[in-house]
Design a protein around this motif. Sequence first.
Motif, mmCIF file in Angstrom:
data_model
loop_
_atom_site.group_PDB
_atom_site.id
_atom_site.type_symbol
_atom_site.label_atom_id
_atom_site.label_comp_id
_atom_site.label_asym_id
_atom_site.label_seq_id
_atom_site.Cartn_x
_atom_site.Cartn_y
_atom_site.Cartn_z
ATOM 1 N N ALA A 114 0.918 -1.235 0.021
ATOM 2 C CA ALA A 114 0.150 0.140 -0.193
ATOM 3 C C ALA A 114 0.750 1.161 0.019
ATOM 4 O O ALA A 114 1.762 1.168 0.794
ATOM 5 C CB ALA A 114 -0.972 -0.065 1.228
ATOM 6 N N PRO A 115 0.531 2.244 -0.926
ATOM 7 C CA PRO A 115 1.188 3.534 -0.597
ATOM 8 C C PRO A 115 1.266 4.200 0.698
ATOM 9 O O PRO A 115 0.108 4.050 1.328
ATOM 10 C CB PRO A 115 0.507 4.395 -1.946
ATOM 11 N N GLY A 116 2.170 4.700 0.982
ATOM 12 C CA GLY A 116 2.462 5.535 2.202
ATOM 13 C C GLY A 116 1.086 6.220 2.341
ATOM 14 O O GLY A 116 0.599 7.213 1.519
ATOM 15 N N GLY A 117 0.844 6.530 3.487
ATOM 16 C CA GLY A 117 -0.492 7.519 3.951
ATOM 17 C C GLY A 117 -1.797 6.901 3.545
ATOM 18 O O GLY A 117 -2.787 7.928 3.927
ATOM 19 N N THR A 118 -1.928 5.671 3.054
ATOM 20 C CA THR A 118 -3.496 5.327 2.851
ATOM 21 C C THR A 118 -3.857 4.569 3.814
ATOM 22 O O THR A 118 -3.245 4.052 4.853
ATOM 23 C CB THR A 118 -3.301 4.161 1.538
ATOM 24 N N ILE A 119 -5.087 4.368 3.899
ATOM 25 C CA ILE A 119 -5.811 3.671 4.843
ATOM 26 C C ILE A 119 -5.129 2.150 4.936
ATOM 27 O O ILE A 119 -4.909 1.856 6.046
ATOM 28 C CB ILE A 119 -7.272 3.415 4.466
ATOM 29 N N TYR A 120 -4.805 1.313 3.850
ATOM 30 C CA TYR A 120 -4.245 0.295 4.057
ATOM 31 C C TYR A 120 -2.706 0.362 4.491
ATOM 32 O O TYR A 120 -2.621 -0.659 5.263
ATOM 33 C CB TYR A 120 -4.216 -0.495 2.557
ATOM 34 N N ALA A 121 -1.790 1.157 4.234
ATOM 35 C CA ALA A 121 -0.647 1.403 4.783
ATOM 36 C C ALA A 121 -0.605 1.576 6.437
ATOM 37 O O ALA A 121 0.017 0.988 6.986
ATOM 38 C CB ALA A 121 -0.117 2.709 4.430
ATOM 39 N N ASN A 122 -1.906 2.274 6.988
ATOM 40 C CA ASN A 122 -2.168 2.365 8.254
ATOM 41 C C ASN A 122 -2.279 1.005 8.697
ATOM 42 O O ASN A 122 -1.768 0.694 9.942
ATOM 43 C CB ASN A 122 -3.312 3.327 8.576
ATOM 44 N N VAL A 123 -3.182 0.352 8.117
ATOM 45 C CA VAL A 123 -3.593 -1.283 8.690
ATOM 46 C C VAL A 123 -2.495 -2.201 8.602
ATOM 47 O O VAL A 123 -1.967 -2.744 9.765
ATOM 48 C CB VAL A 123 -4.705 -1.903 7.768
#
Length: 150
Positions: A114-123
Amino acid sequence: MKSRMKIAAAATVAALSALSVAGPVAAQTWTLFSTTDRTAYLVDADTLAATDGMATPHLARVPRTGDAGDLSHDTEEVEVRCSDQQSRSGLSVSYGPDGAETDRYSEESPWERAPGGTIYANVVSFVCGDRRPAGTPYPDIAAFIAAGRK
């Protein structure tokens, strides 16, 4: 008297059997971790622990507007693989205004970083970085909605 005891014992065994089939109710600790003008994103912190570098955290998308009686929202199981910091979508479930399930489907999406700063990157960072979202925990999505969707 013996027949009443047998009936009571049979009823108890049936009740215990039904509970064991249904299984225990999973604990939930929904925590807000991101918002947009339209959507609040929550993650169930009880699903963030990785086992052998893998986890399936539960993500919820809740509309930011609506009255407290409108329980519409979506949930998604996000499969996370820590070895390469990748994720993919799993089971998604939509719930209508009354909180009842309206749709259920699984995506067979590829593993992706997931690209940084996205919801999926957070997860992914919650799971693989052993981080937990800060904020007020809610026992379910209805409690978050009742608290004003904030």
